[in-house]
Write an enzyme that holds these catalytic residues in place. Sequence first.
Site, PDB file in Angstrom:
ATOM      1  N   HIS A 160       8.550   5.379  13.305  1.00 14.70           N
ATOM      2  CA  HIS A 160       8.154   6.719  13.485  1.00 14.70           C
ATOM      3  C   HIS A 160       8.263   7.546  12.146  1.00 14.70           C
ATOM      4  CE1 HIS A 160       9.468   7.669  17.776  1.00 14.70           C
ATOM      5  NE2 HIS A 160       8.361   7.601  17.678  1.00 14.70           N
ATOM      6  N   CYS A 254      16.296  12.218  15.249  1.00 17.85           N
ATOM      7  CA  CYS A 254      15.834  11.921  16.449  1.00 17.85           C
ATOM      8  C   CYS A 254      16.418  12.547  17.530  1.00 17.85           C
ATOM      9  CB  CYS A 254      15.839  10.204  16.722  1.00 17.85           C
ATOM     10  SG  CYS A 254      15.078   9.238  15.498  1.00 17.85           S
TER      11      CYS A 254
HETATM   12  N1  ARG Z   1      14.395   3.963  21.296  1.00 18.73           N
HETATM   13  C1  ARG Z   1      13.575   5.247  21.041  1.00 18.73           C
HETATM   14  C2  ARG Z   1      12.135   4.781  20.864  1.00 18.73           C
HETATM   15  O1  ARG Z   1      11.867   3.662  20.447  1.00 18.73           O
HETATM   16  C3  ARG Z   1      14.316   5.666  19.714  1.00 18.73           C
HETATM   17  C4  ARG Z   1      13.404   6.942  19.272  1.00 18.73           C
HETATM   18  C5  ARG Z   1      13.675   7.461  17.871  1.00 18.73           C
HETATM   19  N2  ARG Z   1      13.436   8.690  17.795  1.00 18.73           N
HETATM   20  C6  ARG Z   1      12.863   9.372  16.655  1.00 18.73           C
HETATM   21  N3  ARG Z   1      12.504  10.274  16.517  1.00 18.73           N
HETATM   22  N4  ARG Z   1      12.745   8.357  15.791  1.00 18.73           N
HETATM   23  O2  ARG Z   1      11.189   5.286  21.288  1.00 18.73           O
END
Ligand code: ARG
Length: 261
Positions: A160, A254
Site C-alpha cells: 500500500h 493503517c
Molecule cells: N491485513 C491488511 C491487508 O492486507 C492490512 C492493511 C493495512 N492497511 C494499510 N492502510 N496499509 O489488507
Amino acid sequence: MCPPEHFTVDYVINPWMDTTVPVDAALAVKQWQLLHDTLTDLGHAVHVLDARPGLPDMVYAANGAFSVDGTVYGARFKHPQRSAEAAAHQLFYAGGPWTFADPVHVNEGEGDFAYLPGAYGGLILAGHGFRTEPAAHVEAQEVLGRPVISLKLVDPAFYHLDTALAALDDRHITYYPEAFSAMSQRVLRQLFPDAVIADRSDAEAFGLNLVSDGHHVILNTEATAMADKVRAAGYTPVHVELSELKRGGGSVKCAVAELRP
Ligand code: ARG
C-alpha cells in the site's frame, strides 16, 4: 478508527501476515487504545466505528475510504475477505455532512491515497501495483477534482502507498524510494525535492506508516531511526507501540482514516 476486538490473522493477503503465529487480541486492543488516546491527548477528535466479527482487518480503518474537502471516495477492496468493510465506512459517512461517491474501480482508500492540501494547490498521491487499480486513480480525480499523481509500487512488502510514503504536513512528504518504480521515483524527486528520504529498515519498522498533524508525527515504537529523521526535519515524533497490528501488515496510519470535512 476501529478497535481490533475481532483482530486475528486467519488469511494471508500480504507478506507480513503469518497464520501460524497467534495474535494477542487483548494486547492489540490495549495498543490500539493507546494510539487512540495519544491522538485525543494531542487534541484531535476521534470517531470510532464498531468492530464486526468476521472482519479481522477492519482495524485498518484507513482502507475504508478517502475524503477531500467534504467529498468521500468510497473503497472497493481487492480481496473478498475485506469487501464487507466498505459498507461499514459508507454508513459512517452517511451520518454526516459528506458527499459520498461509490467507486466502480478497486481501491483501498487511504491505504493507497494521500492528500497534500498545500502542494500545488492540492495534490493527491496514489499508489498502484498491488491493491488499488490505476483506473481508480482516474476515477478519484474525477470525483475529488484534484490532480492525482499515479505512483507504481514494486515491492510486495510495501503493498500500500501508506507503507512507503507519508505526508508530514500540508506539503512535505517522506518516502522510501526503492518501494517505487524507477520512473515513479523520478516523479517524486521532481515534485518533492525536499522530501525526507527513508531507507528500507525505516519502512520495515513501519516508520513510514505514520500519522502527522503537521507538528507531531505519530509512529510505531520500533521505528527509532525514522523518529530521528523526522525530528531532524523539525517535527516532534511520538512513539506508539503497535507490535500486534504489524502482524497483519499495518501500523499507525493503517489504523487511522483521516477525515477531511
Ligand atoms: N491485513 C491488511 C491487508 O492486507 C492490512 C492493511 C493495512 N492497511 C494499510 N492502510 N496499509 O489488507
